[in-house]
Each structure stands twice: as structure tokens, then as C-alpha cells.
Write an enzyme that holds these catalytic residues in place. Structure first.
Site, PDB file in Angstrom:
ATOM      1  N   GLY A   1      46.939  46.394  53.275  1.00  0.00           N
ATOM      2  CA  GLY A   1      45.806  46.166  53.014  1.00  0.00           C
ATOM      3  C   GLY A   1      45.438  44.772  52.361  1.00  0.00           C
ATOM      4  O   GLY A   1      46.386  44.284  51.586  1.00  0.00           O
ATOM      5  N   HIS A   2      44.404  44.284  52.876  1.00  0.00           N
ATOM      6  CA  HIS A   2      43.907  43.143  52.142  1.00  0.00           C
ATOM      7  C   HIS A   2      42.564  43.318  51.645  1.00  0.00           C
ATOM      8  O   HIS A   2      41.780  43.791  52.139  1.00  0.00           O
ATOM      9  CB  HIS A   2      43.645  41.765  53.122  1.00  0.00           C
ATOM     10  CG  HIS A   2      44.731  41.584  54.103  1.00  0.00           C
ATOM     11  ND1 HIS A   2      46.006  41.309  53.496  1.00  0.00           N
ATOM     12  CD2 HIS A   2      44.908  41.429  55.442  1.00  0.00           C
ATOM     13  CE1 HIS A   2      46.998  41.132  54.613  1.00  0.00           C
ATOM     14  NE2 HIS A   2      46.257  41.300  55.468  1.00  0.00           N
ATOM     15  N   THR A   3      42.424  42.817  50.567  1.00  0.00           N
ATOM     16  CA  THR A   3      40.797  43.005  50.118  1.00  0.00           C
ATOM     17  C   THR A   3      40.228  41.541  50.091  1.00  0.00           C
ATOM     18  O   THR A   3      40.890  40.568  49.415  1.00  0.00           O
ATOM     19  CB  THR A   3      40.959  43.375  48.333  1.00  0.00           C
ATOM     20  OG1 THR A   3      41.786  44.722  48.524  1.00  0.00           O
ATOM     21  CG2 THR A   3      39.628  43.788  48.179  1.00  0.00           C
TER      22      THR A   3
ATOM     23  N   THR B   1      46.320  51.234  46.650  1.00  0.00           N
ATOM     24  CA  THR B   1      45.911  52.412  47.229  1.00  0.00           C
ATOM     25  C   THR B   1      46.153  53.596  45.995  1.00  0.00           C
ATOM     26  O   THR B   1      45.436  54.429  45.903  1.00  0.00           O
ATOM     27  CB  THR B   1      46.997  52.881  48.506  1.00  0.00           C
ATOM     28  OG1 THR B   1      46.959  51.506  49.254  1.00  0.00           O
ATOM     29  CG2 THR B   1      46.472  53.996  48.974  1.00  0.00           C
ATOM     30  N   THR B   2      47.354  53.563  45.476  1.00  0.00           N
ATOM     31  CA  THR B   2      47.654  54.479  44.262  1.00  0.00           C
ATOM     32  C   THR B   2      47.334  54.211  43.053  1.00  0.00           C
ATOM     33  O   THR B   2      47.381  55.083  42.142  1.00  0.00           O
ATOM     34  CB  THR B   2      49.278  54.704  44.592  1.00  0.00           C
ATOM     35  OG1 THR B   2      50.075  53.505  44.028  1.00  0.00           O
ATOM     36  CG2 THR B   2      49.766  54.953  45.827  1.00  0.00           C
ATOM     37  N   GLY B   3      47.122  53.036  42.485  1.00  0.00           N
ATOM     38  CA  GLY B   3      46.639  52.586  41.207  1.00  0.00           C
ATOM     39  C   GLY B   3      48.023  52.706  40.323  1.00  0.00           C
ATOM     40  O   GLY B   3      47.993  52.420  39.046  1.00  0.00           O
TER      41      GLY B   3
ATOM     42  N   GLY C   1      43.733  31.057  41.391  1.00  0.00           N
ATOM     43  CA  GLY C   1      42.815  32.053  40.670  1.00  0.00           C
ATOM     44  C   GLY C   1      42.270  32.778  42.117  1.00  0.00           C
ATOM     45  O   GLY C   1      42.542  32.664  43.155  1.00  0.00           O
TER      46      GLY C   1
ATOM     47  N   ARG D   1      61.526  58.998  70.092  1.00  0.00           N
ATOM     48  CA  ARG D   1      61.044  59.234  71.348  1.00  0.00           C
ATOM     49  C   ARG D   1      60.266  60.573  71.478  1.00  0.00           C
ATOM     50  O   ARG D   1      59.970  61.051  72.624  1.00  0.00           O
ATOM     51  CB  ARG D   1      62.269  59.104  72.433  1.00  0.00           C
ATOM     52  CG  ARG D   1      63.108  57.992  72.394  1.00  0.00           C
ATOM     53  CD  ARG D   1      64.370  58.390  72.956  1.00  0.00           C
ATOM     54  NE  ARG D   1      65.451  56.960  73.138  1.00  0.00           N
ATOM     55  CZ  ARG D   1      65.967  56.752  72.308  1.00  0.00           C
ATOM     56  NH1 ARG D   1      66.202  57.352  71.180  1.00  0.00           N
ATOM     57  NH2 ARG D   1      66.820  55.785  72.542  1.00  0.00           N
TER      58      ARG D   1
ATOM     59  N   GLN E   1      53.154  44.052  54.363  1.00  0.00           N
ATOM     60  CA  GLN E   1      54.108  44.091  53.153  1.00  0.00           C
ATOM     61  C   GLN E   1      54.870  42.826  52.976  1.00  0.00           C
ATOM     62  O   GLN E   1      54.168  42.033  53.132  1.00  0.00           O
ATOM     63  CB  GLN E   1      55.009  45.316  53.801  1.00  0.00           C
ATOM     64  CG  GLN E   1      54.343  46.808  53.946  1.00  0.00           C
ATOM     65  CD  GLN E   1      53.855  47.254  55.408  1.00  0.00           C
ATOM     66  OE1 GLN E   1      54.352  46.754  56.112  1.00  0.00           O
ATOM     67  NE2 GLN E   1      53.150  48.017  55.104  1.00  0.00           N
TER      68      GLN E   1
ATOM     69  N   LYS F   1      48.651  37.632  50.366  1.00  0.00           N
ATOM     70  CA  LYS F   1      48.516  37.125  52.065  1.00  0.00           C
ATOM     71  C   LYS F   1      47.238  37.415  52.368  1.00  0.00           C
ATOM     72  O   LYS F   1      46.772  36.350  53.334  1.00  0.00           O
ATOM     73  CB  LYS F   1      49.494  38.379  52.788  1.00  0.00           C
ATOM     74  CG  LYS F   1      50.826  38.193  52.623  1.00  0.00           C
ATOM     75  CD  LYS F   1      51.620  39.021  53.534  1.00  0.00           C
ATOM     76  CE  LYS F   1      51.069  40.715  53.092  1.00  0.00           C
ATOM     77  NZ  LYS F   1      51.710  40.919  52.115  1.00  0.00           N
ATOM     78  N   GLY F   2      46.246  38.319  51.974  1.00  0.00           N
ATOM     79  CA  GLY F   2      44.955  38.468  52.653  1.00  0.00           C
ATOM     80  C   GLY F   2      44.295  37.109  52.501  1.00  0.00           C
ATOM     81  O   GLY F   2      43.741  36.688  53.701  1.00  0.00           O
TER      82      GLY F   2
ATOM     83  N   GLY G   1      55.869  42.359  49.017  1.00  0.00           N
ATOM     84  CA  GLY G   1      54.146  42.625  49.263  1.00  0.00           C
ATOM     85  C   GLY G   1      53.474  42.403  48.117  1.00  0.00           C
ATOM     86  O   GLY G   1      54.094  41.702  47.027  1.00  0.00           O
ATOM     87  N   ASP G   2      52.196  42.357  48.262  1.00  0.00           N
ATOM     88  CA  ASP G   2      51.247  42.033  47.259  1.00  0.00           C
ATOM     89  C   ASP G   2      51.324  40.596  46.771  1.00  0.00           C
ATOM     90  O   ASP G   2      51.182  40.002  45.616  1.00  0.00           O
ATOM     91  CB  ASP G   2      51.302  42.899  45.890  1.00  0.00           C
ATOM     92  CG  ASP G   2      51.267  44.489  46.477  1.00  0.00           C
ATOM     93  OD1 ASP G   2      50.547  44.704  47.223  1.00  0.00           O
ATOM     94  OD2 ASP G   2      52.187  45.027  45.943  1.00  0.00           O
TER      95      ASP G   2
HETATM   96  P1  GDP Z   1      48.374  41.157  49.933  1.00  0.00           P
HETATM   97  O1  GDP Z   1      48.888  42.512  49.878  1.00  0.00           O
HETATM   98  O2  GDP Z   1      49.751  40.393  49.939  1.00  0.00           O
HETATM   99  O3  GDP Z   1      47.713  40.890  51.244  1.00  0.00           O
HETATM  100  O4  GDP Z   1      47.650  40.883  48.786  1.00  0.00           O
HETATM  101  P2  GDP Z   1      46.263  40.647  48.830  1.00  0.00           P
HETATM  102  O5  GDP Z   1      45.522  39.487  49.593  1.00  0.00           O
HETATM  103  O6  GDP Z   1      45.408  41.793  48.853  1.00  0.00           O
HETATM  104  O7  GDP Z   1      45.996  40.067  47.299  1.00  0.00           O
HETATM  105  C1  GDP Z   1      46.204  40.583  46.252  1.00  0.00           C
HETATM  106  C2  GDP Z   1      45.259  40.389  45.037  1.00  0.00           C
HETATM  107  O8  GDP Z   1      45.657  39.319  44.477  1.00  0.00           O
HETATM  108  C3  GDP Z   1      43.725  40.431  45.307  1.00  0.00           C
HETATM  109  O9  GDP Z   1      43.131  40.934  44.289  1.00  0.00           O
HETATM  110  C4  GDP Z   1      43.687  38.864  45.298  1.00  0.00           C
HETATM  111  O10 GDP Z   1      42.273  38.726  44.699  1.00  0.00           O
HETATM  112  C5  GDP Z   1      44.659  38.488  44.104  1.00  0.00           C
HETATM  113  N1  GDP Z   1      45.007  37.349  44.340  1.00  0.00           N
HETATM  114  C6  GDP Z   1      45.346  36.290  45.270  1.00  0.00           C
HETATM  115  N2  GDP Z   1      45.703  35.027  45.005  1.00  0.00           N
HETATM  116  C7  GDP Z   1      45.567  34.831  43.692  1.00  0.00           C
HETATM  117  C8  GDP Z   1      45.731  34.011  42.773  1.00  0.00           C
HETATM  118  O11 GDP Z   1      45.775  32.625  43.139  1.00  0.00           O
HETATM  119  N3  GDP Z   1      45.223  34.369  41.546  1.00  0.00           N
HETATM  120  C9  GDP Z   1      44.838  35.536  41.018  1.00  0.00           C
HETATM  121  N4  GDP Z   1      44.556  35.643  39.811  1.00  0.00           N
HETATM  122  N5  GDP Z   1      44.764  36.443  41.984  1.00  0.00           N
HETATM  123  C10 GDP Z   1      44.857  36.071  43.151  1.00  0.00           C
END
Ligand code: GDP
Length: 399
Positions: A39-41, A280-282, A390, A136, A204, A15-16, A11-12
Site C-alpha cells: 500500500g501507498h498512502t 495495516t496492523t499498527g 520530509g 495449479r 514490498q 516507494k509510494g 518494504g516501507d
Molecule cells: P512504501 O510502503 O514504500 O510505499 O511507503 P510509503 O510510500 O507508503 O511511505 C511510507 C511513509 O513514509 C508515508 O507515510 C510517507 O509520507 C513517509 N515518507 C516518505 N518519504 C518520507 C521522507 O522523506 N520523510 C518523512 N519524514 N517521511 C517520509
């Protein structure tokens, strides 16, 4: 064309933004598993917009958005999310559909969630909701449309003290969500037959899959590309392509094996540059080198022929970059105790030690960056369709 987009690690992976990118040309975007724990941001016009359950296709006004039967839905979280999205001008309207067979997260699921804290869940009741699904005893979205049936079932599940307020509350949720509850299986199959562009988004990561991940340190559903079929009611023969999102290194939140651990100072540097803290949890995420052994298995089991490589810029300051190409002794993926004992064998590459986030032409990247990208493609025998360098929206280079 039906495409599935999945996270290939824990995860993380980022993907978002990839899903957002591919959503632009999609007619339909659908979620197939997980719940509001994912979650995606996205940064949209300078605003930070968080997505937990609603597919991010909602930001494009003509895109159909579906929450499939494989997802578990916390109605309160969903209503809050829809209200929040509306504030930014993204209206669900007549193009948002919730499967009538999706299971509902109830208050008693949240109170039971990962009491020991071992699995590192987000305490959103997802695991206990899936337990009731398989036991069930679950309540499904359609039952909110038929309060008389819902009432009888709920009475058997909660104490008489809890019953009335919970019943009334969930009936209210039902009234709000009723316009969206539909037979999404029929809709998905219709759209696929009409040759719509369909994007299926996994939540995930594949190494957290309940069957194919590092059990028991896993999520409660199947992020696996096959989960897209069961989680939406479509045939495996419909799926044209599975695209994997691979982060340029590994990270893991919570417990469970992650063989490619880094030296603590390097790990801290990566964590801080990559902002690797639980959304979510930091909690700080563990960070490690890229693990080709695990990735090869994930690509094989999910039919992934194309990947997007994210967060390359996080490695900008490294003087050396390691890639794990095998384990000694060979890993037994099924038992975490054996995974903990295995030793990764690394190939070491030179780092590029220069910022790459502003480069938009692959040819202009430092030679060492290109070497790292090409090495990954060669080791995994996979096509890299794009790299992300980035967090900015345009910091993606298509290859
Ligand atoms: P997900 O859990 O896979 O959906 O991850 P997210 O899409 O929420 O991305 C996680 C974090 O990684 C976000 O804060 C994005 O801005 C950051 N991010 C995604 N791609 C890149 C990248 O190529 N470089 C950097 N530095 N940050 C990225």
C-alpha cells in the site's frame, strides 16, 4: 523508456511518493507482483488517498494503468479501491487494465493466511492465493468472464454449503470488473514497441523477495526487478533502468533477521520520528542503522545503478549516525540462523542535529547531511538521483 522502481530493503522505504513522482511523466504505470497487502498512502489536495492494488498513475488522467498477471487480486478490495478513488475524482474508465491471467484471492485464502502469525503477514490471503497458483488450483481473472467454467472449478474447491453464495458473489465481482479484464501482456508489449514511457512498480521490498530475501521471513512473490518481466509478460531486454528506493535507515515489520539493530532508546526515537508503525496492523516496526552489506547485494542482484534516498529527516536529531559496512563473520544470506549470529561492523558519522525538511537546495544542507549522503553513494558505488527530506510532496531534492 522502461523503468522499474523497487524498494531495496524490507518494504516501507517510501516507494509510494517516488512512484507518484515518476508517474507524472509516464504514459503507462504497471504493478507486477504482490496484492492488496501492499500500500501507498498519498496526500492529494489535502486528502489521504490509500492505494493497495491500483497503480498510483491513476491520479494522472491520461496515464494507462495496469495490474499485471503476477499480482494476486482480491476483487472486493479492488472494487472498493476503485469506488474510493472515484470519490476523489480519479476514474478508471478506459485506461485501467487487469490481466486476464492474474490470480484471484478467494475467501478461503483469507481464512488460511498465516494462522501462526510467524511471518507477520497482513492476513489478506495473498500467501495462500500464491500457494494455489503454484499448486495449479488457482482461479484467474478470465474465469470470471466465463461463469460456466468458473462454476465447475469452484465446485471442486469449496464445500457444497459455501459454493452457491461464493459463486454468486464472485460472478457479481466479475460483472463489475469485466470492462477492465484484458490481455495486458499484449498491451504492455505494444506500448513498449511504441516507445511509450513505462513505469513498473514493485511492491514490498527486495529483502522480502521469496527467492532472494531472508527466507522464510519473506513475501510470496518476487519484488525482484526480474519479477517485472514475469509479472507482466515482457522481456528482460525491454528494461532500460532499475531505480532503487533506499530509506536512510532500516526498518522491518514482523520476524526475521535484521542485523543492524539500534540501542533501544535510539530505536524508539527513530520509530517515533519516522512513524514506523505497520500501515495495516499498527504494529511497531523494528528500526536499525543503514545496512550497506545487504544493500550491496540487493543492488547487485537487481541491476540497480540509481537510487532515491528517503526519510533523511528522520535522522535529524541523532548526534551520531552509524552505517554498517561489513559483517563478522561474513554473512550467509541464505540461512536466517546464521544471519542472527553475525555482528555488524559500523562506521560512525556525525549527525547534523538540525531540521532539514524545509531546505530545497542540496548545497544548503548541513555539511554532515551531505557527508552522509555522499558516504552512502561512495560505499554503494551508485548514483543518488534524489533525496527526500520530509513527508511533504515537495520535500524532495534532485541531485
Ligand atoms: P512504501 O510502503 O514504500 O510505499 O511507503 P510509503 O510510500 O507508503 O511511505 C511510507 C511513509 O513514509 C508515508 O507515510 C510517507 O509520507 C513517509 N515518507 C516518505 N518519504 C518520507 C521522507 O522523506 N520523510 C518523512 N519524514 N517521511 C517520509
Amino acid at each position: 523508456m522502461v523503468k522499474v522502481i523497487v524498494g531495496t530493503q524490507f518494504g516501507d522505504e517510501g516507494k509510494g511518493r517516488i512512484i507518484e513522482l515518476f508517474s507524472k511523466s509516464a504514459d503507462v504505470v504497471a504493478r507486477y507482483q504482490g496484492g492488496a497487502n501492499a500500500g501507498h498512502t498519498l496526500i492529494i489536495d489535502g486528502n489521504t488517498v490509500v492505494f493497495h492494488l491500483v497503480p498510483c498513475g491513476i491520479i494522472y488522467p491520461n496515464t494507462m494503468c495496469v495490474i499485471g498477471n503476477g499480482v494476486v487480486i482480491d476483487p472486493e478490495a479492488l472494487i472498493n479501491e476503485l469506488t474510493n478513488l472515484e470519490k476523489y475524482g480519479f476514474k478508471a474508465g478506459k485506461r485501467f487494465f487487469i490481466s486476464n491471467s492474474a490470480h484471484i484471492v478467494m475467501p478461503y485464502h483469507k481464512s488460511k493466511d498465516d494462522i501462526t502469525g510467524k511471518i507477520g503477514t497482513t492476513h489478506k490471503g495473498i500467501g495462500p492465493c500464491y500457494e494455489d497458483k503454484y499448486g495449479r488450483r488457482g482461479i484467474r481473472m478470465i474465469e470470471l468472464l466465463y461463469p460456466e467454467f468458473f462454476k465447475e472449478k469452484l465446485k471442486t474447491l469449496v464445500s457444497s454449503v459455501d459454493f452457491q453464495p461464493m459463486y454468486e458473489q464472485y460472478c457479481k465481482y466479475g460483472e463489475i470488473l469485466a470492462p477492465y479484464i484484458a490481455d495486458t501482456t499484449a498491451l504492455m508489449n505494444k506500448w513498449i514497441q511504441e516507445k511509450k514511457e513505462v513505469l513498473l512498480e514493485g511492491a514490498q521490498g527486495l529483502l522480502l523477495d521469496i527467492d532472494h530475501g531472508t527466507y522464510p521471513y519473506v513475501t510470496s512473490s518476487n519484488p525482484h526487478s526480474g519479477g517485472a518481466c514475469t509479472g507482466l509478460g515482457i522481456s528482460p531486454t525491454c528494461i532500460d533502468e532499475v531505480i532503487g528506493v533506499v530509506k536512510a535507515y532500516t526498518s522491518r515489520v514482523g520476524e526475521g533477521p535484521m542485523p543492524t539493530t539500534m540501542a533501544p532508546d535510539i530505536e524508539e526515537a527513530i520509530r517515533s520520528r519516522g512513524k514506523e508503525y505497520g500501515a495495516t496492523t499498527g504494529r511497531p516496526r523494528r528500526c536499525g542503522w543503514l545496512d550497506i552489506v545487504l544493500l550491496k547485494r540487493v543492488l547487485m542482484t537487481n541491476g540497480i545503478k540509481k537510487i532515491v534516498l528517503t526519510k533523511l529527516d528522520t535522522l535529524d536529531e541523532m548526534s551520531k549516525i552509524k552505517i554498517c559496512t561489513k559483517y563478522v563473520p561474513e554473512a550467509n544470506f541464505a540461512l536466517p540462523e546464521l544471519m542472527y549470529k553475525t555482528q555488524p561492523v559500523y562506521e560512525e558519522l556525525d549527525g547534523w542535529q538540525t531540521p532539514i525538511s524545509d531546505i530545497r537546495d542540496y548545497k544548503k544542507l548541513p555539511a554532515a547531511t551531505k557527508k552522509y549522503v555522499e558516504k552512502i553513494s561512495e560505499l554503494l558505488n551508485v548514483e543518488i538521483v534524489a533525496i527526500c527530506i520530509g513527508p511533504q510532496k515537495d520535500a524532495t531534492i534532485f541531485l
